[in-house]
Design a protein around this motif. Sequence first.
Motif, mmCIF file in Angstrom:
data_model
loop_
_atom_site.group_PDB
_atom_site.id
_atom_site.type_symbol
_atom_site.label_atom_id
_atom_site.label_comp_id
_atom_site.label_asym_id
_atom_site.label_seq_id
_atom_site.Cartn_x
_atom_site.Cartn_y
_atom_site.Cartn_z
ATOM 1 N N THR A 1 -10.172 29.345 26.645
ATOM 2 C CA THR A 1 -9.994 28.024 26.049
ATOM 3 C C THR A 1 -10.215 27.975 24.538
ATOM 4 O O THR A 1 -9.971 26.934 23.924
ATOM 5 C CB THR A 1 -10.960 27.016 26.705
ATOM 6 N N CYS A 2 -10.701 29.044 23.924
ATOM 7 C CA CYS A 2 -10.913 29.072 22.475
ATOM 8 C C CYS A 2 -10.074 30.197 21.875
ATOM 9 O O CYS A 2 -10.276 31.367 22.227
ATOM 10 C CB CYS A 2 -12.398 29.284 22.144
ATOM 11 N N PHE A 3 -9.178 29.842 20.987
ATOM 12 C CA PHE A 3 -8.238 30.815 20.441
ATOM 13 C C PHE A 3 -8.335 30.867 18.920
ATOM 14 O O PHE A 3 -8.841 29.942 18.280
ATOM 15 C CB PHE A 3 -6.808 30.455 20.867
ATOM 16 N N SER A 4 -7.831 31.932 18.363
ATOM 17 C CA SER A 4 -7.849 32.123 16.908
ATOM 18 C C SER A 4 -6.424 32.075 16.367
ATOM 19 O O SER A 4 -5.584 32.886 16.773
ATOM 20 C CB SER A 4 -8.505 33.462 16.564
ATOM 21 N N GLU A 5 -6.194 31.094 15.507
ATOM 22 C CA GLU A 5 -4.919 30.936 14.786
ATOM 23 C C GLU A 5 -3.756 30.461 15.646
ATOM 24 O O GLU A 5 -3.012 29.559 15.264
ATOM 25 C CB GLU A 5 -4.512 32.260 14.094
#
Length: 214
Positions: free
Chosen positions: A206-210
């Motif tokens: 649920t937490c992504f980068s970019e």
Amino acid sequence: MAAPSAVADVIRARRSVRHYRPDPVPASLLHEVTDLALEAPSSFNLQARSIVTVTDGRRLKALTEATGGQPHPREAPVMLVFVAESAAAGEERGDIWEEARSSGAWTEQFAAASPENARLFQEDLQARGLAREYAVKDAMIVASFLMIAAAGAGLATSPMNGWDEEAVKAAIGIAGRDDLHIALIMPLGYPAEERVHPGRRDRALTCFSEVYGR
């Protein structure tokens, strides 16, 4: 790392409670948690959202009926209704601009331009059919602040879905108002149950980068 703050502890301990003791919430405590909730930010600082506190038995009954008889409003001594105001930019809100100007929070130039900028922004939202959506967003931020403030004060809440908007409006005296919208309703009181944390998904899901999904 530093020890977790009190706010972090409250956020992690907060649960949605469905059953409440009948004990009344002191007026001073209710005033305090609603004041803290209203510290929430809003678009253009228009504060286009309100909280209606319901403790009257007849209105509580009407809210219970609006939810199809769910236990939350039937048991809680207080129900909170979060109202989104989609026409706020067209209303007289000079107190907002004046307070921001006199406190030094805004420059004279920014404060003077804000009413017109807010009006133009809201007209654009109306034209695109987004005015209700934006007002509800601001009201939901207030509701989130309130849940944390209530948990910090030893009170329980539960954000509710599953209610008839027109029936909720009628219960709080705004039937037929197309410029006002119900963002959320929420019971408030002392818990009659202890809820176990149901868990959260792994943050990798649920937490992504970019880019979403990575």
